[in-house]
Design an enzyme around this catalytic site. Sequence first.
Site, mmCIF file in Angstrom:
data_model
loop_
_atom_site.group_PDB
_atom_site.id
_atom_site.type_symbol
_atom_site.label_atom_id
_atom_site.label_comp_id
_atom_site.label_asym_id
_atom_site.label_seq_id
_atom_site.Cartn_x
_atom_site.Cartn_y
_atom_site.Cartn_z
ATOM 1 C CE1 TYR A 243 48.016 -57.502 109.760
ATOM 2 C CE2 TYR A 243 48.150 -57.431 112.149
ATOM 3 C CZ TYR A 243 48.699 -57.178 110.907
ATOM 4 O OH TYR A 243 49.931 -56.601 110.802
ATOM 5 C CG ASP A 271 50.909 -53.199 105.154
ATOM 6 O OD1 ASP A 271 50.449 -54.030 105.957
ATOM 7 O OD2 ASP A 271 51.457 -52.142 105.520
ATOM 8 C CG HIS A 354 53.382 -53.446 108.483
ATOM 9 N ND1 HIS A 354 52.136 -53.977 108.298
ATOM 10 C CD2 HIS A 354 53.783 -53.871 109.702
ATOM 11 C CE1 HIS A 354 51.802 -54.704 109.351
ATOM 12 N NE2 HIS A 354 52.790 -54.646 110.233
#
Length: 492
Positions: A243, A271, A354
Site C-alpha cells: 500500500y 485499486d 480486490h
Amino acid sequence: LIGETRQIHSRANSNQSTQSNLLSHIDIASHRISNGFEGERHHPGGPESILKYAGKDATAVYDPIHPADTLDKYLDPSKHLGAVVMSVPAQKIEESPEEIERRKRIAHKPLLSQCYNLFDFEAVAHRVMTKAAWAYFSSAADNEITAQENQRVFQRIWFRPQVLVDVEHVDISTTMLGTKTSIPIYVTATALNKLAHPEGEIIFTRASHKHNIIQMIPTLSSRAFDEIIDARGDDQIQWLQLYVNKDREVTKKIVQYAEERGCKALCITVDNPQVGRRERDLRSKYTESNGEATGGNSPNHGTSNLLDPSLSWADIPWFQSITSMPIVLKGVQRVEDVLKAVEHGCQGVILSNHGGRQLEFARSPIEVLAETMPVLRERGIEDKIEVYVDGGVRRGTDILKALCLGARGVGIGRPFLYAMGAYGQPGVDKAIQLLKDELETDMRLIGCNKLEELHPGLLSIRSLFDHSTHYQDGLSSAVYRPLTAVPQRGKA
Ligand code: PPY
C-alpha cells in the site's frame, strides 16, 4: 497507564471495529518511521477509536490485528508512562454467550479429513471464526455482486478437451516472475491474518514453503514483517504487496527494506485509493453508541497516510528508481491499463477487483483476462508482461480456465484464510494439496501434460461476456449468508 509495552493492551474486552484498529496500527507505524509518533491526531479512525479504550483492557481487539513489535517499534518511549496493574478483574471475551456458542461449534466441527474441497473450509470457517473475523474477511462492496460474479464467471466458461493424448505424466509446475513454483497459484496478500488464527501470516509462510508456492506478504500483516521473513524456508519465494503511503519516505523504506530482506517482487496495489464500502463488515460492528458516527470503512479519510489517492502512473518511474525488484501492478481492471503497464516497463499485472471489496460492478478478473490476452497477442507483446488474476478461484478447473486464457498464475486469498481459520496450518496445507490434486486431474481430463500446452482453443467462452445468466450455484450459495436486517434500536 502505559509502561511495559506488551501490557498496554494486555487485557481487553470489546467489539471494536477491526478496520479502525488496523488503520491505527498502520498509521502510527508510518508516522513513527517518518517523523515520530504524533499521537491520536493521525489515527485514521479518529481519536475516538483510541480513546474509547482509555482505562480499559483492549487486548482482545488489539492482539489479533497488531504485530507483536508494533508498540516497541513505533510508540515513542516518552509515551510509555507506567506499568499496567494486572490484578484488576476483567470480563474475559471467552465468557460472552456468543463466545460460548462459538466454542461449542469449534468442539463439534467436522474433521479435516471430511473436507473435500475449498467450499468445505468456507462452511466450517463461517461456523468457527469470530463474528468480527468472518465479517471482515467475507464482506465485499455494496451488494456484493462483483464478489459473487468473481466465482460465477467460471460457470460461463466450458471446456473443449482433447482425447487420446498420453497423459500418464502430468506436470503442473511452472515459473512465475522467473522463479519456480510447483503449481501456478500463490497465496495472495490479505490483511490481518491473526483474526483467522493466532499464528497469522506465518501459517501461510510455512504452508507455502511445504508446497513450494509463493507467498505475497501483505503491507497490513498482523505479524511483524521480520517474523514473516524469518519464517521463510530455504529457497522459498516471497513477494511484497504494497500500500503506497502518502509519505513517500515511508514507502521507500518499506520497499527497500523488503528488497534487502529478500522479497522477490513488488506488487503495488492500485485499486484502493479509498476503501470500498463493505457493509457486512460495517453492520457487524454496529452499536448504539457508534451508529451515528459510522460513515464507511475509511474513517478519517484524508488525514490517514495509509492509502494515497494521488498515486498515479507518474509514480511508476520513481518505484523503478528505488528498487530493482520486478514491479507488478495489483488491481488492474481493463486492457488499456495493461498496455500502459507494458509501456511503463512493469513486469507484471494482477487483474483483480480486490475480491469484490472495492468498486461494485467491477468486472471479474477472468473477463478482463479474456479481453486482455487477445490484444497482447495481436500486438505481439504477450511475452512482455506476466498477467495474473485473483478473485473467485475455488477449483482446479478455475485455475485451468485462467491458464487456458493466458494467465501466468492465479492468486488465492479468502479460501486459504478460511482453511486457516478452520484448521490452522494443516487446513491450508490440505487446501493447497486439494488444488494440486484437482488441477492434475483436470489437466489429464482436458488432455494436456504441461501448462505450456494450454491455450484458449481448449475453452468455449461464447457466453463469458454475457452477464445475464441465472445459474443457481448450490454449493457456493449454501455458504453465502444473506445480510441480517437492520438492528432495532436498543437491541443492537
Ligand atoms: C482489505 O480489507 O481489502 C484490505 O486490503 C485491507 C485494508 C483495509 C482497510 C484499509 C486499507 C486496506
